[in-house]
Design a protein around this motif. Structure first.
Motif, mmCIF file in Angstrom:
data_model
loop_
_atom_site.group_PDB
_atom_site.id
_atom_site.type_symbol
_atom_site.label_atom_id
_atom_site.label_comp_id
_atom_site.label_asym_id
_atom_site.label_seq_id
_atom_site.Cartn_x
_atom_site.Cartn_y
_atom_site.Cartn_z
ATOM 1 N N SER A 186 0.838 -1.213 0.000
ATOM 2 C CA SER A 186 0.000 0.000 0.000
ATOM 3 C C SER A 186 0.865 1.253 0.000
ATOM 4 O O SER A 186 0.538 2.248 -0.660
ATOM 5 C CB SER A 186 -0.924 -0.005 1.222
ATOM 6 N N GLY A 187 1.971 1.203 0.709
ATOM 7 C CA GLY A 187 2.882 2.338 0.751
ATOM 8 C C GLY A 187 3.499 2.630 -0.606
ATOM 9 O O GLY A 187 3.606 3.803 -1.022
ATOM 10 N N PHE A 188 3.902 1.573 -1.332
ATOM 11 C CA PHE A 188 4.465 1.779 -2.671
ATOM 12 C C PHE A 188 3.405 2.325 -3.629
ATOM 13 O O PHE A 188 3.712 3.154 -4.503
ATOM 14 C CB PHE A 188 5.058 0.470 -3.200
ATOM 15 N N GLU A 189 2.167 1.866 -3.481
ATOM 16 C CA GLU A 189 1.094 2.401 -4.329
ATOM 17 C C GLU A 189 0.884 3.889 -4.057
ATOM 18 O O GLU A 189 0.660 4.677 -4.983
ATOM 19 C CB GLU A 189 -0.200 1.632 -4.086
ATOM 20 N N ALA A 190 0.984 4.275 -2.780
ATOM 21 C CA ALA A 190 0.821 5.683 -2.412
ATOM 22 C C ALA A 190 1.936 6.539 -3.004
ATOM 23 O O ALA A 190 1.755 7.738 -3.239
ATOM 24 C CB ALA A 190 0.790 5.819 -0.887
ATOM 25 N N LEU A 191 3.092 5.915 -3.274
ATOM 26 C CA LEU A 191 4.221 6.643 -3.874
ATOM 27 C C LEU A 191 4.101 6.741 -5.396
ATOM 28 O O LEU A 191 4.970 7.316 -6.055
ATOM 29 C CB LEU A 191 5.539 5.962 -3.504
ATOM 30 N N GLY A 192 3.046 6.157 -5.950
ATOM 31 C CA GLY A 192 2.828 6.255 -7.387
ATOM 32 C C GLY A 192 3.117 5.003 -8.172
ATOM 33 O O GLY A 192 3.031 5.015 -9.412
ATOM 34 N N PHE A 193 3.490 3.912 -7.514
ATOM 35 C CA PHE A 193 3.738 2.649 -8.216
ATOM 36 C C PHE A 193 2.424 2.100 -8.778
ATOM 37 O O PHE A 193 1.362 2.292 -8.196
ATOM 38 C CB PHE A 193 4.344 1.617 -7.260
ATOM 39 N N THR A 194 2.507 1.392 -9.895
ATOM 40 C CA THR A 194 1.337 0.662 -10.381
ATOM 41 C C THR A 194 1.061 -0.497 -9.417
ATOM 42 O O THR A 194 1.928 -0.859 -8.603
ATOM 43 C CB THR A 194 1.581 0.085 -11.783
ATOM 44 N N LYS A 195 -0.130 -1.102 -9.549
ATOM 45 C CA LYS A 195 -0.455 -2.227 -8.665
ATOM 46 C C LYS A 195 0.563 -3.349 -8.798
ATOM 47 O O LYS A 195 1.078 -3.880 -7.813
ATOM 48 C CB LYS A 195 -1.865 -2.734 -8.967
ATOM 49 N N SER A 196 0.882 -3.698 -10.056
ATOM 50 C CA SER A 196 1.857 -4.764 -10.288
ATOM 51 C C SER A 196 3.232 -4.377 -9.761
ATOM 52 O O SER A 196 3.928 -5.181 -9.121
ATOM 53 C CB SER A 196 1.930 -5.072 -11.785
ATOM 54 N N GLY A 197 3.620 -3.127 -9.993
ATOM 55 C CA GLY A 197 4.917 -2.658 -9.520
ATOM 56 C C GLY A 197 5.002 -2.604 -8.015
ATOM 57 O O GLY A 197 6.054 -2.904 -7.423
ATOM 58 N N ALA A 198 3.896 -2.225 -7.380
ATOM 59 C CA ALA A 198 3.872 -2.155 -5.914
ATOM 60 C C ALA A 198 4.035 -3.541 -5.299
ATOM 61 O O ALA A 198 4.760 -3.722 -4.300
ATOM 62 C CB ALA A 198 2.564 -1.517 -5.448
ATOM 63 N N TRP A 199 3.368 -4.547 -5.904
ATOM 64 C CA TRP A 199 3.512 -5.910 -5.376
ATOM 65 C C TRP A 199 4.942 -6.431 -5.586
ATOM 66 O O TRP A 199 5.503 -7.075 -4.692
ATOM 67 C CB TRP A 199 2.506 -6.840 -6.058
ATOM 68 N N SER A 200 5.517 -6.145 -6.738
ATOM 69 C CA SER A 200 6.902 -6.578 -6.981
ATOM 70 C C SER A 200 7.860 -5.914 -5.999
ATOM 71 O O SER A 200 8.758 -6.568 -5.442
ATOM 72 C CB SER A 200 7.314 -6.233 -8.419
ATOM 73 N N ALA A 201 7.644 -4.606 -5.759
ATOM 74 C CA ALA A 201 8.496 -3.890 -4.807
ATOM 75 C C ALA A 201 8.286 -4.410 -3.390
ATOM 76 O O ALA A 201 9.234 -4.511 -2.597
ATOM 77 C CB ALA A 201 8.201 -2.394 -4.874
#
Length: 454
Positions: A186-201
């Protein structure tokens, strides 16, 4: 009455400060951090992965099949002899036998988590399943090595404290990779990551946490027992070592106390946690049947229930440190059986949040005490460092029989008797193991397992 080592010369009971101090010994602290490393991967190939798959629209049938990737945890005893018999090239000369295997499995685990996180369950479910299987296999192998390392590095009177620390850190590791991972995503998504990118991160962040276990491995020292076994390894070929490990694990076990005692021990291992397993299968359905919501039940289990579980683990460590092994098993066995009656009372009271909280708290607290005693006992049974991993993996697989197979009929029993009497039956299910415990005690089994006086 003939005096035995347990009755004739009882060990001096340690003071409270001495009992607490054992948790701060370097060897116990090493086991604590390894516990975190062991608990971390479980959700990444389990609940967290399933949440990710559901969120990106994978169909329920495919999500259900993902559960099969947990198979390595149940069959890890099949390759445990390899961990005992074979040394990791180069790393074993640098770190020693057990630490070399630890570092290797942790490196593989980190790579597997990164591979899993780099793929999307929606577009490549088969590849994700392969990644999850890789994570589970590396994690199960790490469990094998950590169990052997813990047994060989801790003194007998440190085993229970080590296990209590291990369980507590294991739960923290599971929490980090379940709820913690979701927060990170959720934090990575808040930083602007896509859903897929946020899960990978998020999975990359979890892979970075494997460094906790790797640093612990590097800081730790090789167990003295393992070093002695490594010297014996040098005199045999790898194939000879593997054959001797497999045969020796069984021969040592059945000849130590005799075949009859060994068979009774195996039955005791199956039955000791059966009272817990039988009730545990139906606790969730019982709560639903009484009208508790998913949120009400989850809040209690993850809140007060978790605290009770951790407290019970440390209480079990204290008891096992202060009392002989047989006495500790009596306490753990009786408490975990009687605790089921709290659910019987809840069945009488009906939908009552306070009593649900009491029942779950009592059950988790006493179950953790019983588990610490039981694991201390299993650890004491694994005496030969040449096949510690093999014997312990086999014993834990046998212990899972009660949880997996004997408890399969719990639903039929509950349907036939009603909830109140079902949990009374669960309490009574602890009696056979207590009778076997009494028999083993009369045969001097626990006196032989007691640490030798120097």
């Amino acid at each position: 009455m003939t005096a035995t080592p347990e009755t004739a010369a009882p060990a001096t009971t340690p003071t409270f400060l001495e009992t607490v101090a054992v948790y701060f010994k370097p060897r116990v602290l090493i086991v604590l951090f390894l516990g975190f490393s062991a608990g971390l991967p479980l959700a990444l190939s389990g609940s967290t992965l399933l949440f990710w798959a559901a969120e990106v629209g994978v169909n329920l049938k495919t999500i259900g099949l993902f559960a099969l990737v947990g198979t390595p945890y149940t069959i890890k005893f099949l390759w445990a002899p390899i961990v005992d018999a074979l040394d990791v090239p180069i790393l074993a000369r640098w770190l020693g036998r057990r630490r070399a295997w630890l570092l290797l499995t942790q490196l593989l685990l980190m790579v597997a988590i990164l591979f899993l996180g780099a793929n999307d369950p929606a577009t490549a479910p088969a590849v994700v399943a392969l990644g999850a299987l890789m994570v589970a296999t590396a994690s199960a192998t790490q469990d094998i090595v950590i169990d052997a390392f813990r047994i060989e590095s801790l003194d007998e009177n440190e085993q229970a404290a080590g296990m209590a620390s291990y369980v507590a850190a294991y739960r923290v590791g599971m929490l980090a990779s379940s709820a913690g991972a979701l927060y990170v995503v959720s934090g990575f998504e808040a930083l602007g990551f896509t859903k897929s990118g946020a899960w990978s991160a998020g999975y990359a962040a979890m892979a970075a946490l494997v460094l906790v276990g790797m640093l612990t491995t590097l800081v730790a020292t090789e167990p003295e027992k393992s070093a002695k076994a490594e010297a014996i390894h040098g005199r045999e070929t790898p194939v000879a070592r593997l054959k001797r490990t497999i045969s020796g694990a069984f021969v040592d076990f059945f000849t130590y106390d005799g075949v009859l005692v060994a068979i009774v021990v195996l039955v005791f291992v199956v039955l000791f946690k059966f009272t817990d397993a039988l009730a545990g299968v139906m606790t969730g359905p019982f709560a639903v049947d009484l009208g508790f919501s998913r949120t009400e039940y989850a809040n209690i289990v993850k809140g007060v229930g978790l605290i009770a579980l951790l407290a019970g683990g440390f209480a079990g460590g204290y008891i096992a440190r202060a009392l002989p092994l047989a006495a500790s098993l009596w306490i753990g066995g009786i408490l975990q059986s009687v605790a089921n009656l709290a659910f019987s009372w809840l069945a009488v009271m009906g939908h009552d949040l306070m009593w649900l909280t009491v029942a779950i708290t009592v059950e988790n607290f006493t179950s953790a005490i019983g588990t610490v005693m039981f694991v201390a006992y299993l650890s004491a049974l694994c005496r030969n460092p040449l096949h510690t991993a093999t014997q312990y993996a086999l014993l834990t697989a046998l212990a899972a029989v009660g949880r997996t197979y004997l408890s399969a009929g719990a639903g039929y029993v509950a349907d036939a008797t009603g909830w109140m009497w079902f949990f009374v039956i669960c309490a009574l299910a602890g009696l056979p193991s207590l009778l076997l415990l009494w028999w083993l005690q009369t045969k001097g089994h626990f006196a032989k397992l007691a640490p030798k006086k120097s």
